[in-house]
Every structure is written in structure tokens, then in C-alpha cells.
Design a protein around this motif. Structure first.
Motif, PDB file in Angstrom:
ATOM      1  N   GLN A 199    -102.441 -56.439  32.340  1.00  0.00           N
ATOM      2  CA  GLN A 199    -101.280 -55.433  32.824  1.00  0.00           C
ATOM      3  C   GLN A 199    -101.509 -54.121  31.638  1.00  0.00           C
ATOM      4  O   GLN A 199    -101.051 -53.035  32.059  1.00  0.00           O
ATOM      5  N   ALA A 200    -101.758 -54.380  30.443  1.00  0.00           N
ATOM      6  CA  ALA A 200    -101.819 -53.466  29.491  1.00  0.00           C
ATOM      7  C   ALA A 200    -102.802 -52.726  29.679  1.00  0.00           C
ATOM      8  O   ALA A 200    -102.759 -51.190  29.452  1.00  0.00           O
ATOM      9  N   PHE A 201    -103.915 -53.145  30.003  1.00  0.00           N
ATOM     10  CA  PHE A 201    -105.170 -52.076  30.507  1.00  0.00           C
ATOM     11  C   PHE A 201    -105.026 -51.491  31.571  1.00  0.00           C
ATOM     12  O   PHE A 201    -105.064 -50.113  31.620  1.00  0.00           O
ATOM     13  N   ILE A 202    -104.300 -51.786  32.553  1.00  0.00           N
ATOM     14  CA  ILE A 202    -103.959 -51.064  33.812  1.00  0.00           C
ATOM     15  C   ILE A 202    -102.997 -49.908  33.365  1.00  0.00           C
ATOM     16  O   ILE A 202    -103.374 -48.706  33.919  1.00  0.00           O
ATOM     17  N   ASN A 203    -102.019 -50.060  32.553  1.00  0.00           N
ATOM     18  CA  ASN A 203    -101.185 -49.030  32.392  1.00  0.00           C
ATOM     19  C   ASN A 203    -102.090 -47.826  31.497  1.00  0.00           C
ATOM     20  O   ASN A 203    -101.782 -46.681  31.883  1.00  0.00           O
ATOM     21  N   MET A 204    -102.503 -48.388  30.690  1.00  0.00           N
ATOM     22  CA  MET A 204    -103.089 -47.484  29.681  1.00  0.00           C
ATOM     23  C   MET A 204    -104.464 -46.551  30.325  1.00  0.00           C
ATOM     24  O   MET A 204    -104.408 -45.608  30.120  1.00  0.00           O
ATOM     25  N   ALA A 205    -105.291 -47.346  31.023  1.00  0.00           N
ATOM     26  CA  ALA A 205    -106.483 -46.695  31.756  1.00  0.00           C
ATOM     27  C   ALA A 205    -105.725 -45.901  33.143  1.00  0.00           C
ATOM     28  O   ALA A 205    -106.305 -44.909  33.210  1.00  0.00           O
ATOM     29  N   SER A 206    -104.636 -46.269  33.656  1.00  0.00           N
ATOM     30  CA  SER A 206    -104.142 -45.275  34.654  1.00  0.00           C
ATOM     31  C   SER A 206    -103.828 -44.014  33.899  1.00  0.00           C
ATOM     32  O   SER A 206    -103.949 -42.819  34.409  1.00  0.00           O
ATOM     33  N   SER A 207    -102.968 -43.976  32.630  1.00  0.00           N
ATOM     34  CA  SER A 207    -102.476 -42.829  32.099  1.00  0.00           C
ATOM     35  C   SER A 207    -103.984 -41.963  31.749  1.00  0.00           C
ATOM     36  O   SER A 207    -103.470 -40.635  31.739  1.00  0.00           O
ATOM     37  N   LEU A 208    -104.934 -42.676  31.359  1.00  0.00           N
ATOM     38  CA  LEU A 208    -105.990 -41.790  30.903  1.00  0.00           C
ATOM     39  C   LEU A 208    -106.959 -41.356  32.139  1.00  0.00           C
ATOM     40  O   LEU A 208    -108.277 -40.910  31.717  1.00  0.00           O
TER      41      LEU A 208
END
Length: 379
Positions: free
Chosen positions: A324-333
Motif C-alpha cells: 500500500q505504501a509503495f502504490i501510493n508513493m509510486a503513483s505520486s511519482l
């Protein structure tokens, strides 16, 4: 906290058995949650014409206090107590998630929320994630222990997964389904199932992704906009990337960011962009490091564990938290297609933060040092 090792009270035993490093990392993330909602929420509230600039901040403080309490209380449980609570939570969350299909509030074509008296808006599927991870771990462990006689447990866990998948597909919430599926496959893999079965399940997962692309317009739209940015509206992602660029290494300073005034989900799905602009690359890396620390530390605690149920449950919870943390941060980037998923403990959101706290409470309880079989089975 001045607690002696000789203290045999519930709190004393908890303090000397819980993983205090993981607890400290999680509380630090909660602290970032307070800081970031204070930085981003007033601008969002002002832009949408809320009754008070501090509306979202006040609500999130309440949510974070509740989340910290939930995480602390749940971490007191024994592994058996975790299993019992997860089973009750799964049953309740499943009933409420099914109810969203009938009486749920429709937002952008999806029914994921219930408006309940006193509680307000609730997304019950958030609570399915940690509870299903624990229930699935128990059933898989039972199936492995029973050997050839474990087909009943396998049938039950596969049936529960199919039921969860069907309900999430009907809402639709393909992102949530992706996370649940990834966690389930991780647990099956860790359990040491025959590689041919794991490969077949992986093939079904890939086939499901292709199916989602062709069956759901919003999934196809997000993937197409990611692959061909010039052919679609990528406003939020473009603004988020500008925010990261403006922040540079050290950031523009707390409260000095400008992109949050035009970024619709600055307090929720794109809060990481606010972190990047106001606090810079170094703090972004610190937050990334905290998430990685929780996952790696948890896996290391499991190396000495012999209870298959505990290993599978904790592995599933860690996979869910990290993904979940990866999906949020990767989406933002803009490293992956956008998906409306919160950054654990940092983003605004009541259902999400309480559900994450429940999952991390389960994790802290499962990874505690258990001094005796009596203590392990109590509760």
C-alpha cells in the motif's frame, strides 16, 4: 517508561515482549500524519468551501488518536486472540461490504461507502484486508498441518477469497482487489505450496489484470494515461511532479508549499507530493525508510518463529502494509498508473487509518516474544 522486567502485569509483559523498534517506527509515521494533515488539509478545506479551515485537521487528529489506541489495545492480544478478533472482523466487514452494493453511497460510479449514524462515512472493505490476511493464514496453516486431510481448509480459504474478490469486483474496487490478491498469493508462496500451483495462481492473477483492463473503463483509462500521458488528463500527477521538483533536496519549508492549493487530493492520495515540496527529498527518503524498516524488521522477527500461522499472518500483514505504501508513493511519482490508495498513517482518512492500525496491532501482537505456551494460547 519505567517498567521492571519483574513486572508481571499485562502492561509490563507487553512492554518487555513487544518489538519496540517497530512500534517506534509506526508511531513516527503517525507523527508525520499529524504534521502532514496540518500542512495540507487547511488548503483543501478552504478550496472546497468547508465550514472551517481546520475541519479535516480536527477530524484526522481524532482518527489518529483512535488509530493509536486501536493499535495499542490489539497488540496486547495473544495469537489466538488475534485470530478470534480477525474472524469476527472479517465477518462484520464482509457483511457491511456486501451492504455497500445495495445501500452504499455511489461516488464516481463505485459503491464503496456506507453512511452510518454516529460513525459517518465508512469504507468497510478497508477492514477486510487485515482480517482476511489473518483468517487466510490460519486456514492455510491448518491445511498444511493436516496434509492430505487438509482439503476442507483449502476449500474454505479459496471460497473466502473468491467471495471477497467477487464483492470487490462488483463495487468495483480493482485496486483493493489487487492488494488482497497479492497478499493471498504471498501467503500461499510462503507456505511452501507446490510451485506449479503457485505459477498457476500467478497466471490467473496476470489474466485478471488483463481482464480488468478490458472490462473496466476506469482501469483502462488510468493505464492508458500512464502509458500515453499526452493522450489524457494527468493533472494531479503533473502537479505532484511539479511539487517534488519545487521541493528539491530540503523543501520550501513547512506550510510554504503552493501546489497543495491546486492539488485536489493533497491531503489524501497525493500527500507524498506535499511532503516532497515542503520538506524535500531527504524527508521523503526518511518516510520511505520507515516503511522499509517496518517490513524488513518484521520479516527478521519471523526468522526465529516456528508457528506457521504466525509466520503466514505476519507475512501477509507486512506485504499489505508495504504494498500500500509503495502504490501510493509510486503513483505520486508517476512510476505506476494512479490508484486512489492512502499512504499508511500519513494520508487523511478515517476508515483507512483505523484499518491500518488494526493490521499493525495484529502484527505487533503476533511478533511479540512469547515466554510460555500458556501465554501464547491465552486470550
Amino acid at each position: 517508561m519505567a517498567l521492571s522486567r519483574a513486572d508481571t502485569s499485562t502492561l509490563g509483559r507487553w512492554w518487555w515482549s513487544v518489538d519496540r523498534w517497530t512500534l517506534a517506527a509506526l508511531l513516527t509515521l503517525v507523527g508525520f500524519g499529524y504534521l502532514m494533515v496540518l500542512a495540507a488539509a487547511p488548503a483543501v478545506a478552504e478550496r472546497i468551501g468547508a465550514s472551517s479551515r481546520n475541519l479535516f485537521f480536527a477530524k484526522q487528529v481524532f482518527f489518529l488518536i483512535g488509530a493509536t489506541t486501536v493499535m495499542g489495545v490489539v497488540s496486547l492480544l495473544s495469537p489466538k486472540g488475534v485470530r478470534r478478533l480477525a474472524m469476527l472482523g472479517f465477518l462484520g466487514a464482509m457483511v457491511l461490504t456486501v451492504a455497500t452494493l445495495v445501500i452504499g453511497a455511489e461516488v464516481k460510479g463505485a459503491r464503496r461507502w456506507l453512511n452510518l449514524p454516529l460513525v459517518g462515512s465508512l469504507q468497510p472493505s478497508e477492514f477486510l484486508k487485515p482480517c482476511f490476511a489473518v483468517v487466510a493464514a490460519w486456514l492455510i496453516a491448518e491445511a498444511k498441518t493436516a496434509g492430505r486431510k487438509g482439503w476442507g481448509a483449502w476449500g474454505t480459504v479459496l471460497g473466502l477469497y473468491a467471495m471477497v474478490a467477487l464483492v470487490l469486483q462488483r463495487q468495483p474496487d480493482i485496486g483493493m482487489l489487487l492488494v488482497v490478491t497479492f497478499v493471498f498469493f504471498t501467503q500461499v508462496f510462503v507456505a511452501g505450496i507446490n510451485m506449479a500451483v503457485v505459477t498457476a495462481l500467478g497466471g490467473l492473477g496476470v489474466g485478471g489484470l488483463f481482464g480488468a483492463y478490458f472490462l473496466f473503463h476506469h482501469v483502462r483509462s488510468r493505464i492508458d494515461r500512464f502509458l500515453y500521458p499526452e493522450h489524457g488528463n494527468n493533472y494531479q500527477v503533473d502537479v505532484a511532479l511539479e511539487a517534488f521538483g519545487a521541493g528539491g533536496m530540503m523543501g520550501v519549508g513547512p506550510g510554504e508549499g503552493r501546489m497543495k492549493t491546486v492539488l485536489p487530493d493533497a491531503h489524501a492520495d497525493f500527500v507524498f507530493a506535499v511532503v516532497g515540496e515542503e520538506f524535500g527529498l531527504l524527508v521523503c527518503l526518511l518516510i520511505l525508510g520507515l516503511f522499509a524498516f517496518v517490513v524488513v524488521r518484521g520479516m527478521m522477527r519471523l526468522l526465529a518463529e516456528t508457528d506457521l500461522y504466525v509466520i503466514l499472518a505476519a507475512s501477509g500483514l507486512l506485504a499489505q502494509f508495504g504494498l500500500q505504501a509503495f502504490i501510493n508513493m509510486a503513483s505520486s511519482l508517476h512510476l505506476i498508473p494512479t490508484k486512489g490508495m492512502t499512504l499508511p498513517f500519513v494520508s487523511y482518512g478515517g476508515s483507512s487509518v483505523i484499518a491500518i492500525a488494526l493490521g499493525m496491532g495484529f502484527l505487533l501482537a503476533l511478533t511479540r516474544k512469547r515466554m510460555s505456551r500458556a501465554e501464547e494460547g491465552a486470550g
